[in-house]
Structures are given as structure tokens and as C-alpha cells.
Scaffold this active site. Structure first.
Site, PDB file in Angstrom:
ATOM      1  N   ASP A  13       0.809  -1.224   0.000  1.00 43.32           N
ATOM      2  CA  ASP A  13       0.000   0.000   0.000  1.00 43.32           C
ATOM      3  C   ASP A  13       0.840   1.271   0.000  1.00 43.32           C
ATOM      4  OD1 ASP A  13      -2.238  -1.665   0.138  1.00 43.32           O
ATOM      5  OD2 ASP A  13      -2.180  -1.684   2.321  1.00 43.32           O
ATOM      6  N   LYS A  16       1.789   2.213  -5.007  1.00 46.31           N
ATOM      7  CA  LYS A  16       2.346   1.695  -6.260  1.00 46.31           C
ATOM      8  C   LYS A  16       1.411   2.007  -7.433  1.00 46.31           C
ATOM      9  CE  LYS A  16       2.377  -2.389  -4.379  1.00 46.31           C
ATOM     10  NZ  LYS A  16       2.073  -2.049  -2.966  1.00 46.31           N
ATOM     11  N   GLY A  40      -4.651  -4.204  -3.710  1.00 39.70           N
ATOM     12  CA  GLY A  40      -5.652  -3.167  -3.945  1.00 39.70           C
ATOM     13  C   GLY A  40      -4.902  -1.911  -4.327  1.00 39.70           C
ATOM     14  N   HIS A  41      -4.988  -1.519  -5.586  1.00 40.48           N
ATOM     15  CA  HIS A  41      -4.216  -0.376  -6.068  1.00 40.48           C
ATOM     16  C   HIS A  41      -5.171   0.742  -6.474  1.00 40.48           C
ATOM     17  CE1 HIS A  41      -0.609  -3.183  -7.180  1.00 40.48           C
ATOM     18  NE2 HIS A  41      -0.973  -3.267  -5.920  1.00 40.48           N
ATOM     19  N   GLN A 224       1.746  -6.262  -3.430  1.00 35.68           N
ATOM     20  CA  GLN A 224       2.343  -6.497  -2.110  1.00 35.68           C
ATOM     21  C   GLN A 224       3.671  -5.725  -2.052  1.00 35.68           C
ATOM     22  OE1 GLN A 224       0.989  -9.628  -3.872  1.00 35.68           O
ATOM     23  NE2 GLN A 224      -0.690  -8.497  -2.980  1.00 35.68           N
ATOM     24  N   THR A 300      -8.387  -3.340   0.043  1.00 35.77           N
ATOM     25  CA  THR A 300      -9.002  -4.624  -0.262  1.00 35.77           C
ATOM     26  C   THR A 300      -9.963  -5.072   0.833  1.00 35.77           C
ATOM     27  OG1 THR A 300      -7.146  -5.291  -1.628  1.00 35.77           O
ATOM     28  CG2 THR A 300      -8.473  -7.077  -0.732  1.00 35.77           C
TER      29      THR A 300
HETATM   30  P1  GDP Z   1      -0.838   0.401  -3.504  1.00 34.31           P
HETATM   31  O1  GDP Z   1      -1.457  -0.861  -3.048  1.00 34.31           O
HETATM   32  O2  GDP Z   1       0.640   0.457  -3.261  1.00 34.31           O
HETATM   33  O3  GDP Z   1      -1.171   0.763  -4.927  1.00 34.31           O
HETATM   34  O4  GDP Z   1      -1.474   1.551  -2.602  1.00 34.31           O
HETATM   35  P2  GDP Z   1      -3.025   1.695  -2.192  1.00 34.31           P
HETATM   36  O5  GDP Z   1      -3.789   2.227  -3.350  1.00 34.31           O
HETATM   37  O6  GDP Z   1      -3.536   0.464  -1.529  1.00 34.31           O
HETATM   38  O7  GDP Z   1      -2.924   2.765  -1.026  1.00 34.31           O
HETATM   39  C1  GDP Z   1      -2.454   4.040  -1.238  1.00 34.31           C
HETATM   40  C2  GDP Z   1      -3.563   5.027  -0.816  1.00 34.31           C
HETATM   41  O8  GDP Z   1      -2.985   6.309  -0.690  1.00 34.31           O
HETATM   42  C3  GDP Z   1      -4.672   5.171  -1.824  1.00 34.31           C
HETATM   43  O9  GDP Z   1      -5.868   5.442  -1.162  1.00 34.31           O
HETATM   44  C4  GDP Z   1      -4.241   6.369  -2.660  1.00 34.31           C
HETATM   45  O10 GDP Z   1      -5.318   7.065  -3.268  1.00 34.31           O
HETATM   46  C5  GDP Z   1      -3.602   7.219  -1.607  1.00 34.31           C
HETATM   47  N1  GDP Z   1      -2.494   8.053  -2.073  1.00 34.31           N
HETATM   48  C6  GDP Z   1      -1.517   7.756  -2.970  1.00 34.31           C
HETATM   49  N2  GDP Z   1      -0.607   8.753  -3.020  1.00 34.31           N
HETATM   50  C7  GDP Z   1      -1.014   9.678  -2.133  1.00 34.31           C
HETATM   51  C8  GDP Z   1      -0.485  10.923  -1.688  1.00 34.31           C
HETATM   52  O11 GDP Z   1       0.556  11.393  -2.124  1.00 34.31           O
HETATM   53  N3  GDP Z   1      -1.184  11.586  -0.713  1.00 34.31           N
HETATM   54  C9  GDP Z   1      -2.335  11.113  -0.182  1.00 34.31           C
HETATM   55  N4  GDP Z   1      -2.921  11.832   0.758  1.00 34.31           N
HETATM   56  N5  GDP Z   1      -2.860   9.944  -0.564  1.00 34.31           N
HETATM   57  C10 GDP Z   1      -2.212   9.246  -1.522  1.00 34.31           C
HETATM   58  P1  IMO Z   2      -0.934  -4.142  -2.281  1.00 37.62           P
HETATM   59  O1  IMO Z   2      -0.542  -4.660  -3.650  1.00 37.62           O
HETATM   60  C1  IMO Z   2      -0.921  -4.677   2.021  1.00 37.62           C
HETATM   61  C2  IMO Z   2      -0.766  -8.800   3.511  1.00 37.62           C
HETATM   62  C3  IMO Z   2      -1.963  -9.270   4.295  1.00 37.62           C
HETATM   63  C4  IMO Z   2      -1.282 -10.237   5.260  1.00 37.62           C
HETATM   64  C5  IMO Z   2      -0.218 -10.875   4.375  1.00 37.62           C
HETATM   65  C6  IMO Z   2      -0.608 -12.219   3.783  1.00 37.62           C
HETATM   66  O2  IMO Z   2      -2.227  -3.407  -2.288  1.00 37.62           O
HETATM   67  O3  IMO Z   2       0.177  -3.407  -1.660  1.00 37.62           O
HETATM   68  P2  IMO Z   2      -2.275 -12.902   1.832  1.00 37.62           P
HETATM   69  O4  IMO Z   2      -3.744 -12.641   1.649  1.00 37.62           O
HETATM   70  O5  IMO Z   2      -1.424 -12.331   0.743  1.00 37.62           O
HETATM   71  O6  IMO Z   2      -1.955 -14.339   2.099  1.00 37.62           O
HETATM   72  O7  IMO Z   2      -1.887 -12.116   3.188  1.00 37.62           O
HETATM   73  O8  IMO Z   2       0.046  -9.953   3.334  1.00 37.62           O
HETATM   74  N1  IMO Z   2      -1.060  -8.252   2.170  1.00 37.62           N
HETATM   75  C7  IMO Z   2      -1.059  -6.949   1.867  1.00 37.62           C
HETATM   76  N2  IMO Z   2      -0.884  -5.870   2.654  1.00 37.62           N
HETATM   77  N3  IMO Z   2      -1.080  -4.519   0.689  1.00 37.62           N
HETATM   78  C8  IMO Z   2      -1.224  -5.589  -0.105  1.00 37.62           C
HETATM   79  O9  IMO Z   2      -1.245  -5.492  -1.457  1.00 37.62           O
HETATM   80  C9  IMO Z   2      -1.258  -6.875   0.477  1.00 37.62           C
HETATM   81  N4  IMO Z   2      -1.405  -8.131  -0.007  1.00 37.62           N
HETATM   82  C10 IMO Z   2      -1.259  -8.955   1.035  1.00 37.62           C
HETATM   83  O10 IMO Z   2      -2.599  -8.210   4.975  1.00 37.62           O
HETATM   84  O11 IMO Z   2      -0.622  -9.508   6.271  1.00 37.62           O
HETATM   85 MG    MG Z   3      -2.936  -1.567  -1.767  1.00 39.96          MG
END
Ligand code: GDP
Ligand code: IMO
Ligand code: MG
Length: 428
Positions: A13, A16, A40-41, A224, A300
Site C-alpha cells: 500500500d 504503487k 488493492g491499487h 504487495q 481490499t
Molecule cells: P498500492 O497498493 O501500493 O497501490 O497503494 P493503495 O492504493 O492500496 O494505497 C495508497 C492510498 O494512498 C490510496 O488510497 C491512494 O489514493 C492514496 N495516495 C496515494 N498517493 C497519495 C499521496 O501522495 N497523498 C495522499 N494523501 N494519498 C495518496
Molecule cells: P498491495 O498490492 C498490504 C498482507 C496481508 C497479510 C499478508 C498475507 O495493495 O500493496 P495474503 O492474503 O497475501 O496471504 O496475506 O500480506 N497483504 C497486503 N498488505 N497490501 C497488499 O497489497 C497486500 N497483499 C497482502 O494483509 O498480512
Molecule cells: Mg494496496
């Protein structure tokens, strides 16, 4: 030929999705190489927010071809839902999405096993996303997995399901006292995805290699992150694939020599969903403030994310392991919510000091962070578009992290929207 990999340096998270979205502007192809719909991106384009779990976030960029590589585990039902949801919102998916025929499928029994395993672990649970990821990869490695291509050969599909269910049903009936799964029911469930998958099934590795040979830009989107890597992460509190750089080659089918740029992404602080060690975790009001300002709830599962200060030991470990060429720092704007900013620059482990991220699980569990405190800034920085626009304290913060990690910053994101970023030149 230029392949760029975007991968997370901590526990996921890191943003990415939004970094990939920025780089996808110049890419012809965006591919996922590991994980499944545990990811979850998020991509924000104006008022629109897209959350993708299985489909690469490049799908939001018109014309980009997206690939789901052999290293990904695919829940066909989730794929169908995601395709339909995106198409309802006007995003053309079917003509631009390719799924590798070697990718393994997540079946309903994997999801059920995931939840049984977690229950059995009790307090030692991993805190998985309960999407069946671990059990699906187990089957892949133990050679009883069902692959995307098997859907197109009914005979093989039934034979493989029969073989897989022999052991699975013994577990469900014998250990958990549950009804067994039926071969025919699962076969017809899988066959129902033929129409969806048939135009998408592909040798995605070959497609990407051809594109690279033609001189096109390929972006590989990590899911991840490094500290959740099954080999290099905080085992056993990890996922069941290799999100780190080696996994990119294996899971996308691209040889290492094509990888020109490796972008490591970190938040300006740290978060973790699920269980496992997290030395810089905050349990106080500052942590709550960061959680609220950063809206730190899982994309997610909706779970509140654990929040802590940036851990340089962890980030430097991941940066070296992946050989990153560029660094992206995200969510810098969130730190406007705190008076002063801390960065972990060392650990105390049972009376010893170290500046290395420990290999030993026991040491990591006992690690107490040593912090460097930097002045904070309270200004709203979401409008900054150049490094020089940032308040001095914020410049000092990013400059310190950049110098410590030792590679140039290519992006500082200061808000969730596409435009809310300071983008620096990443090179040819
Ligand atoms: P990923 O899994 O690495 O793609 O990241 P996620 O989408 O799960 O989580 C990142 C969260 O931070 C999302 O809700 C984005 O909309 C938010 N986000 C990303 N960049 C920024 C930022 O620079 N500032 C803020 N406030 N939110 C951001
Ligand atoms: P993105 O791509 C954050 C974590 C789960 C748990 C561990 C194992 O959005 O960054 P799993 O279901 O993969 O067997 O769970 O990994 N986990 C994540 N945490 N972002 C993710 O994906 C994750 N995918 C798995 O919370 O700790
Ligand atoms: Mg994510």
C-alpha cells in the site's frame, strides 16, 4: 528496450498504483507479475477513483495493453467482476487485457482453506486477506494447481480437479467435518469463464519480450511489497509469492537484462495491514492522526492499517535487495498533520545497536527503534509541483531519505490525485 519495475519497499500500500499510473503515460504495456486479488491499487483521476485488485492499474490509461503474468494467481470470478465494473465506467478492458495461460487459478476451496488455516493459528494468525492466495500458491508449488489454460481442455480439467480434490476433500471432511467439493460442480463453474477468458488467454511473457525487442516501453507493476516477500520478508508474516525483483522476471517472463529501471516506492511513513513485526509502529495519538490524515484503511479489506514512522533500516534493506535505481516517496502531504517528524535510523536489540535490518525473526521482534527527529511543517503541500515549492522542513526530510537510500528520487507524491505530484526526470 526498457522495462521499468515499480515495487513496494515496505509492507504494501505504498501507492504503487498511483506511481504506475504516472509512469504508464509513457508505456505501451503494463503487467502484473505476482500476487492476486489480495492487492488493492488506487488511481485517482479528477473526481474518479479506481481501485483495482487483479487488473494492472495501467488499464486506466487509454490504449495501454495490460497483462496478468504467469506469476499471478487469478480468481476468475473476481476477474469477471473487475472487467465488468471497469467497463460500466467506460474503461475499455476486453480488447486490452491479456491473461497468461500459465497463471494458476484461485478456486473456492483455496479461499475456504485460507480461512481455516487462519482460525487454526489463533493468536499467531498471519492476518491474510482471506482471498485464497496462500493455498493457491501451495498447489502451484506442489504441482496440483489448475491453470487458466486448463479451462480450455475439459478432459484435463476434470482429471486435474479429481486429483486435487482427493486430498482437499479428505481435509474438509476429515478435519473440518464439512461437505466435500464436487468435481462436476467445480468443472462447470470454471467452464463458465470460457467466454470471458478465451479472447484474453495469451503467452504474456512472449508478448512483452517482443514488445521490448521492438523498443517499446514495458512497465511491471508490483503487488504487495518486499517485506511481504515469501523469501525476503518478515516470514511467516508474509504473502506466498515473491513481490521483490526476482519475482518480476519469473512472474512476467522477462529476462533480467531488460530491466533498466527499478523504482522503489515508500510512503513518507510506514503502514502494515495484517499481523507481524513492525518496530516503528505507533500506538498513540500521533499514529491516529496519521491514520486519519492518510485515510489508512485497507483498499481490499477495509481494515484499519497499522501506522508508524518511516523505517530507514527496512527501506535501505529493500532498496539494496531490489537494486532500485530510483525512489518514489508518497503521501508526503500526510505528514503536515504532525508537529515533528521521526525517522528510524537504528535498532537496539537486547542491548546491542545495529543499523542493519535483522535477518533473525527473534531480533526483529525485539528491535526497539532509534529515531532521528526532524522539524515538521504544517503547511498544506498538495499544491507543490516542484521540490523547491516544498517548505524547507519537507525538503530536508526528502533530501535526508534520498541521501540515505542513495538513489535519486523520481517522484514525490503530495496528494492522491494524478496531478498532485512532483515528478523528476527518470532518464531515457
Ligand atoms: P498500492 O497498493 O501500493 O497501490 O497503494 P493503495 O492504493 O492500496 O494505497 C495508497 C492510498 O494512498 C490510496 O488510497 C491512494 O489514493 C492514496 N495516495 C496515494 N498517493 C497519495 C499521496 O501522495 N497523498 C495522499 N494523501 N494519498 C495518496
Ligand atoms: P498491495 O498490492 C498490504 C498482507 C496481508 C497479510 C499478508 C498475507 O495493495 O500493496 P495474503 O492474503 O497475501 O496471504 O496475506 O500480506 N497483504 C497486503 N498488505 N497490501 C497488499 O497489497 C497486500 N497483499 C497482502 O494483509 O498480512
Ligand atoms: Mg494496496
Amino acid at each position: 528496450m526498457t522495462a521499468t519495475v515499480v515495487l513496494g519497499l515496505a509492507w504494501g500500500d505504498e501507492g504503487k498504483g498511483r506511481v504506475c499510473d504516472a509512469l504508464a503515460a509513457d508505456a505501451g504495456y503494463v503487467g502484473r507479475y505476482s500476487g492476486g486479488n489480495n492487492a488493492g491499487h488506487t488511481v485517482r483521476v479528477g473526481d474518479e477513483e479506481f481501485k483495482v485488485h487483479l487488473i494492472p492499474s495501467g488499464i486506466v490509461r487509454e490504449g495501454v495493453i495490460c497483462t496478468i503474468g504467469n506469476g499471478v494467481v487469478v480468481n476468475p470470478q473476481v476477474l469477471e467482476q473487475e472487467v465488468e465494473a471497469l467497463e460500466k465506467r467506460g474503461v475499455e478492458v476486453r480488447s486490452r487485457l491479456k491473461v497468461d495461460g500459465r497463471a494458476h487459478l484461485i478456486l473456492p476451496y483455496h479461499i475456504r482453506l485460507d480461512s481455516h488455516r487462519e482460525k487454526a493459528l489463533g493468536k499467531a494468525k498471519i492476518g491474510t486477506t482471506n482471498r485464497g492466495i496462500g493455498p493457491a500458491y501451495e498447489d502451484k508449488v506442489s504441482r496440483v494447481g489448475i491453470r487458466v489454460q486448463d479451462i480450455f481442455d475439459e478432459g484435463i480439467l476434470r482429471t486435474k480437479l479429481k486429483a486435487a480434490l482427493r486430498e482437499k476433500n479428505a481435509i474438509f471432511e476429515g478435519i473440518y467435518g464439512e461437505e466435500p467439493f464436487e468435481v462436476e460442480e467445480l468443472a462447470s463453474y470454471l467452464l463458465s469463464f470460457r467466454d470471458l477468458l478465451s479472447p484474453m488467454v495469451d503467452d504474456t511473457g512472449a508478448r512483452l519480450r517482443r514488445a521490448l525487442d521492438r523498443g517499446e516501453q514495458v512497465l511491471l507493476e508490483g503487488a504487495q511489497a518486499t517485506l511481504l516477500d515469501n523469501d525476503h520478508g518478515t516470514y511467516p508474516f508474509v504473502t506466498s509469492s515473491n513481490p521483490s525483483i526476482g519475482g518480476a522476471c519469473v512472474g512476467a517472463g522477462i529476462p533480467p537484462r531488460y530491466l533498466d529501471r527499478i523504482v522503489g516506492v515508500t510512503k513518507a511513513y510506514t503502514t502494515r495491514v495484517g499481523d507481524g513485526p513492525f518496530p516503528t509502529e505507533l500506538f498513540d495519538e500521533t499514529g491516529d492522526r496519521i491514520r486519519e490524515a492518510g485515510n489508512e484503511y485497507g483498499t481490499t479489506t477495509g481494515r484499519p492499517r497499522r501506522v508508524g514512522w518511516l523505517d530507514l533500516l527496512a527501506i535501505k534493506f529493500s532498496a539494496r535487495l531490489n537494486g532500485i535505481t530510483h525512489l518514489a516517496i508518497t503521501l508526503l502531504d500526510v505528514l503536515s498533520a504532525v508537529e515533528e517528524v521521526k525517522i528510524c535510523v537504528g535498532y537496539e536489540v537486547e542491548g546491542r545497536s545495529t543499523d542493519e535490518f535483522p535477518m533473525s525473526q527473534t531480533d526483529l521482534h525485539h528491535a526497539r527503534p532509534v529515531y532521528k527527529t526532524l522539524p515538521g511543517w504544517q503547511e498544506d503541500i498538495t499544491g507543490c509541483r516542484m521540490r523547491g515549492d516544498l517548505p524547507e522542513a519537507a525538503q530536508e526530510f526528502v533530501g535526508f531519505v534520498e541521501a540515505e537510500v542513495g538513489v535519486p528520487l523520481c517522484m514525490i507524491s503530495v496528494g492522491p490525485e494524478r496531478e498532485q505530484a512532483i515528478v523528476e526526470k527518470i532518464g531515457a
